[in-house]
Scaffold this motif. Structure first.
Motif, PDB file in Angstrom:
ATOM      1  N   MET A   1      -2.889 -27.048   9.020  1.00 32.09           N
ATOM      2  CA  MET A   1      -1.617 -26.105   8.056  1.00 32.09           C
ATOM      3  C   MET A   1      -0.071 -26.253   8.302  1.00 32.09           C
ATOM      4  O   MET A   1       0.779 -26.575   7.126  1.00 32.09           O
ATOM      5  CB  MET A   1      -2.420 -24.757   7.608  1.00 32.09           C
ATOM      6  CG  MET A   1      -1.759 -23.731   5.750  1.00 32.09           C
ATOM      7  SD  MET A   1      -2.380 -22.661   5.781  1.00 32.09           S
ATOM      8  CE  MET A   1      -4.087 -22.622   5.525  1.00 32.09           C
ATOM      9  N   PRO A   2       0.152 -25.845   9.133  1.00 24.35           N
ATOM     10  CA  PRO A   2       1.585 -25.298   9.055  1.00 24.35           C
ATOM     11  C   PRO A   2       2.156 -27.011   9.220  1.00 24.35           C
ATOM     12  O   PRO A   2       4.049 -26.793   8.813  1.00 24.35           O
ATOM     13  CB  PRO A   2       2.160 -24.537  10.818  1.00 24.35           C
ATOM     14  CG  PRO A   2       0.427 -23.918  10.843  1.00 24.35           C
ATOM     15  CD  PRO A   2      -0.183 -24.514  10.228  1.00 24.35           C
ATOM     16  N   ASP A   3       2.020 -27.719   9.930  1.00 20.79           N
ATOM     17  CA  ASP A   3       2.285 -29.486   9.968  1.00 20.79           C
ATOM     18  C   ASP A   3       2.333 -30.277   8.573  1.00 20.79           C
ATOM     19  O   ASP A   3       3.606 -30.689   8.376  1.00 20.79           O
ATOM     20  CB  ASP A   3       0.481 -30.117  10.659  1.00 20.79           C
ATOM     21  CG  ASP A   3       1.300 -30.015  11.790  1.00 20.79           C
ATOM     22  OD1 ASP A   3       1.980 -29.341  12.665  1.00 20.79           O
ATOM     23  OD2 ASP A   3       0.196 -30.769  12.268  1.00 20.79           O
ATOM     24  N   PHE A   4       1.550 -29.247   7.503  1.00 22.92           N
ATOM     25  CA  PHE A   4       1.815 -29.916   6.138  1.00 22.92           C
ATOM     26  C   PHE A   4       3.000 -28.998   5.054  1.00 22.92           C
ATOM     27  O   PHE A   4       3.344 -29.045   4.150  1.00 22.92           O
ATOM     28  CB  PHE A   4       0.627 -30.453   5.245  1.00 22.92           C
ATOM     29  CG  PHE A   4       0.403 -31.843   5.897  1.00 22.92           C
ATOM     30  CD1 PHE A   4       0.245 -33.352   5.315  1.00 22.92           C
ATOM     31  CD2 PHE A   4      -0.759 -32.092   7.377  1.00 22.92           C
ATOM     32  CE1 PHE A   4       0.129 -34.196   6.124  1.00 22.92           C
ATOM     33  CE2 PHE A   4      -0.404 -33.307   7.710  1.00 22.92           C
ATOM     34  CZ  PHE A   4      -1.090 -34.435   7.051  1.00 22.92           C
ATOM     35  N   LEU A   5       2.832 -27.895   5.408  1.00 19.63           N
ATOM     36  CA  LEU A   5       2.295 -26.879   4.484  1.00 19.63           C
ATOM     37  C   LEU A   5       3.785 -26.020   4.636  1.00 19.63           C
ATOM     38  O   LEU A   5       4.766 -24.807   4.608  1.00 19.63           O
ATOM     39  CB  LEU A   5       1.628 -26.098   4.028  1.00 19.63           C
ATOM     40  CG  LEU A   5       0.861 -26.484   3.327  1.00 19.63           C
ATOM     41  CD1 LEU A   5      -0.028 -25.018   3.150  1.00 19.63           C
ATOM     42  CD2 LEU A   5       0.185 -27.673   2.015  1.00 19.63           C
ATOM     43  N   ASN A   6       4.421 -26.415   5.729  1.00 18.50           N
ATOM     44  CA  ASN A   6       5.764 -25.950   7.177  1.00 18.50           C
ATOM     45  C   ASN A   6       5.832 -24.292   6.860  1.00 18.50           C
ATOM     46  O   ASN A   6       6.316 -23.487   6.539  1.00 18.50           O
ATOM     47  CB  ASN A   6       6.719 -26.827   5.960  1.00 18.50           C
ATOM     48  CG  ASN A   6       6.545 -28.247   6.324  1.00 18.50           C
ATOM     49  OD1 ASN A   6       7.136 -28.481   7.465  1.00 18.50           O
ATOM     50  ND2 ASN A   6       6.915 -28.710   5.451  1.00 18.50           N
ATOM     51  N   ARG A   7       4.705 -23.741   7.148  1.00 20.31           N
ATOM     52  CA  ARG A   7       4.600 -22.224   7.138  1.00 20.31           C
ATOM     53  C   ARG A   7       3.551 -21.704   8.096  1.00 20.31           C
ATOM     54  O   ARG A   7       2.507 -22.145   7.892  1.00 20.31           O
ATOM     55  CB  ARG A   7       3.860 -21.890   5.487  1.00 20.31           C
ATOM     56  CG  ARG A   7       2.533 -21.832   5.061  1.00 20.31           C
ATOM     57  CD  ARG A   7       2.982 -21.214   3.495  1.00 20.31           C
ATOM     58  NE  ARG A   7       1.468 -21.621   2.937  1.00 20.31           N
ATOM     59  CZ  ARG A   7      -0.171 -21.081   3.061  1.00 20.31           C
ATOM     60  NH1 ARG A   7      -0.155 -20.620   4.323  1.00 20.31           N
ATOM     61  NH2 ARG A   7      -0.975 -21.394   2.522  1.00 20.31           N
ATOM     62  N   GLU A   8       2.842 -20.907   8.278  1.00 22.61           N
ATOM     63  CA  GLU A   8       2.525 -19.951   9.072  1.00 22.61           C
ATOM     64  C   GLU A   8       1.444 -19.540   8.241  1.00 22.61           C
ATOM     65  O   GLU A   8       0.743 -19.723   7.242  1.00 22.61           O
ATOM     66  CB  GLU A   8       2.786 -18.588   9.709  1.00 22.61           C
ATOM     67  CG  GLU A   8       3.872 -18.593  10.735  1.00 22.61           C
ATOM     68  CD  GLU A   8       3.190 -19.260  11.752  1.00 22.61           C
ATOM     69  OE1 GLU A   8       2.400 -19.155  11.806  1.00 22.61           O
ATOM     70  OE2 GLU A   8       4.210 -20.151  12.747  1.00 22.61           O
ATOM     71  N   ASP A   9      -0.185 -20.157   9.056  1.00 23.90           N
ATOM     72  CA  ASP A   9      -1.369 -19.522   8.393  1.00 23.90           C
ATOM     73  C   ASP A   9      -1.277 -18.338   7.486  1.00 23.90           C
ATOM     74  O   ASP A   9      -0.889 -17.260   8.115  1.00 23.90           O
ATOM     75  CB  ASP A   9      -2.896 -19.528   9.096  1.00 23.90           C
ATOM     76  CG  ASP A   9      -2.832 -20.897  10.323  1.00 23.90           C
ATOM     77  OD1 ASP A   9      -2.568 -22.065   9.876  1.00 23.90           O
ATOM     78  OD2 ASP A   9      -3.383 -20.726  11.430  1.00 23.90           O
ATOM     79  N   ASP A  10      -2.206 -18.160   6.477  1.00 24.76           N
ATOM     80  CA  ASP A  10      -2.414 -17.610   5.543  1.00 24.76           C
ATOM     81  C   ASP A  10      -3.945 -17.417   6.478  1.00 24.76           C
ATOM     82  O   ASP A  10      -4.851 -18.231   5.979  1.00 24.76           O
ATOM     83  CB  ASP A  10      -2.958 -17.327   4.059  1.00 24.76           C
ATOM     84  CG  ASP A  10      -3.218 -18.059   3.271  1.00 24.76           C
ATOM     85  OD1 ASP A  10      -4.164 -18.101   2.773  1.00 24.76           O
ATOM     86  OD2 ASP A  10      -2.560 -20.175   3.392  1.00 24.76           O
ATOM     87  N   ASP A  82      14.345 -29.498   3.374  1.00 26.01           N
ATOM     88  CA  ASP A  82      14.030 -29.681   2.088  1.00 26.01           C
ATOM     89  C   ASP A  82      12.902 -29.254   1.266  1.00 26.01           C
ATOM     90  O   ASP A  82      12.411 -28.260   0.593  1.00 26.01           O
ATOM     91  CB  ASP A  82      14.491 -31.393   1.294  1.00 26.01           C
ATOM     92  CG  ASP A  82      15.429 -31.366   0.892  1.00 26.01           C
ATOM     93  OD1 ASP A  82      16.336 -30.631   1.597  1.00 26.01           O
ATOM     94  OD2 ASP A  82      16.284 -32.671   0.409  1.00 26.01           O
ATOM     95  N   ALA A  83      11.456 -29.513   2.206  1.00 28.67           N
ATOM     96  CA  ALA A  83      10.486 -28.933   2.047  1.00 28.67           C
ATOM     97  C   ALA A  83      10.384 -27.238   2.055  1.00 28.67           C
ATOM     98  O   ALA A  83       9.430 -26.516   1.365  1.00 28.67           O
ATOM     99  CB  ALA A  83       9.208 -29.654   3.411  1.00 28.67           C
ATOM    100  N   ARG A  84      10.813 -26.871   3.184  1.00 28.70           N
ATOM    101  CA  ARG A  84      10.820 -25.145   3.305  1.00 28.70           C
ATOM    102  C   ARG A  84      11.675 -24.972   2.610  1.00 28.70           C
ATOM    103  O   ARG A  84      11.343 -23.302   1.510  1.00 28.70           O
ATOM    104  CB  ARG A  84      11.590 -24.851   5.010  1.00 28.70           C
ATOM    105  CG  ARG A  84      10.967 -25.103   5.685  1.00 28.70           C
ATOM    106  CD  ARG A  84      11.071 -25.545   7.559  1.00 28.70           C
ATOM    107  NE  ARG A  84      10.531 -25.097   8.284  1.00 28.70           N
ATOM    108  CZ  ARG A  84      10.750 -25.533   9.445  1.00 28.70           C
ATOM    109  NH1 ARG A  84      12.069 -25.298   9.964  1.00 28.70           N
ATOM    110  NH2 ARG A  84       9.719 -26.007  10.397  1.00 28.70           N
ATOM    111  N   PHE A  85      12.912 -25.320   1.986  1.00 28.26           N
ATOM    112  CA  PHE A  85      13.269 -24.676   0.932  1.00 28.26           C
ATOM    113  C   PHE A  85      12.700 -24.451  -0.322  1.00 28.26           C
ATOM    114  O   PHE A  85      12.068 -23.141  -1.020  1.00 28.26           O
ATOM    115  CB  PHE A  85      14.651 -25.711   0.777  1.00 28.26           C
ATOM    116  CG  PHE A  85      15.574 -25.015  -0.967  1.00 28.26           C
ATOM    117  CD1 PHE A  85      16.954 -24.056  -0.502  1.00 28.26           C
ATOM    118  CD2 PHE A  85      14.766 -25.371  -1.933  1.00 28.26           C
ATOM    119  CE1 PHE A  85      17.412 -23.354  -1.481  1.00 28.26           C
ATOM    120  CE2 PHE A  85      16.151 -24.043  -3.153  1.00 28.26           C
ATOM    121  CZ  PHE A  85      17.214 -23.742  -2.439  1.00 28.26           C
ATOM    122  N   VAL A  86      11.928 -25.582  -0.902  1.00 28.48           N
ATOM    123  CA  VAL A  86      11.134 -25.906  -2.031  1.00 28.48           C
ATOM    124  C   VAL A  86       9.958 -24.201  -1.810  1.00 28.48           C
ATOM    125  O   VAL A  86       9.273 -23.531  -3.288  1.00 28.48           O
ATOM    126  CB  VAL A  86      10.985 -27.246  -2.723  1.00 28.48           C
ATOM    127  CG1 VAL A  86       9.646 -27.179  -4.311  1.00 28.48           C
ATOM    128  CG2 VAL A  86      11.686 -28.555  -3.187  1.00 28.48           C
TER     129      VAL A  86
END
Length: 245
Positions: A1-10, A82-86
């Motif tokens: 999940m972090p690899d593509f969505l650039n966030r920690e798992d929910d 940019d991905a993290r910004f959006v």
């Protein structure tokens, strides 16, 4: 999940996707198939397509940054930024995620159209037709008549608001989504799994990217038949990120 969505798992998402794989029990072929499909699902997800994927499409329309072209594509560092910004604060399916995503996308578009790079490329005096044609040309796609008119309508009276709306319309068009889908899929194998540009070491050229782009096209976009995702998640370079042999 972090690899593509650039966030920690929910917790809900993690449990769902973990169960998707563990439901195979000890069936090795099932586990392999589910790992590939689960991994690909993050690229195909609405969350990725409307965060990182959105940034890729905007940059292509605004600045001609095509994923398949090593000389123009978004760099790994710009993509991550940019991905993290959006995607900031966005977890699709959770309360207010649509509102947060929309606010982030609008802020990103506004940031692009007011940047010195953009304003120097697209003079303020351009008519709606001229501006829209220039963006579609930058994107390298031929719009349908309805897409072209939709972008002109979005431009409205012009100004920052109109230019942002037209860029948004083009970035969301089916023609651009289709043109960028497979190239960005291949690019995300490098950005997601290997966390680097395709031309970085150990490749030091774009041959690997072009190999997978050709193979994916030869299989008409079928990543399973092309064995693209499988190759990356089994690669020594990817596995070494986690200390795997």
């Amino acid at each position: 999940m972090p690899d593509f969505l650039n966030r920690e798992d929910d917790s809900i998402g993690l449990a769902f996707w973990t169960n998707n794989i563990t439901s195979c029990g000890t069936d090795a072929s099932c586990i392999e198939r589910k790992r590939i499909d689960t991994s690909a699902a993050f690229f195909l997800s609405i969350e990725f397509q409307e965060t990182g994927g959105f940034a890729i499409r905007v940059q292509r329309a605004a600045f001609g940054k095509k994923s398949a072209d090593a000389s123009t594509r978004m760099t790994y560092l710009q993509f991550i930024h940019d991905a993290r910004f959006v995607g900031d604060g966005v977890v699709v399916g959770q309360p207010d995620s649509d509102t947060r995503l929309e606010a982030n996308k609008q802020a990103y578009i506004n940031q692009v159209v007011t940047s010195p790079a953009f304003t120097s490329m697209y003079a303020s005096g351009l008519t709606a037709d001229q501006f829209v044609d220039a963006l579609f040309s930058s994107a390298g796609v031929t719009p349908t008549a309805s897409e072209h008119q939709a972008a002109i309508n979005a431009f409205g009276g012009g100004g920052t608001t109109g230019r942002a709306a037209a860029l948004r319309s083009i970035s969301d068009s089916d023609s651009l989504r289709t043109a960028e889908f497979s190239p960005s899929f291949v690019l995300m194998q490098y950005y997601g799994y290997l966390r680097r540009n395709p031309t970085d070491a150990p490749d030091n050229n774009d041959n690997g990217y072009q190999f997978w782009m050709t193979k994916l096209n030869n299989f008409h976009g079928d990543f399973r038949q092309a064995e693209m995702v499988k190759a990356f998640i089994l690669s020594g370079e990817y596995r070494s990120r986690f200390g795997a042999p």
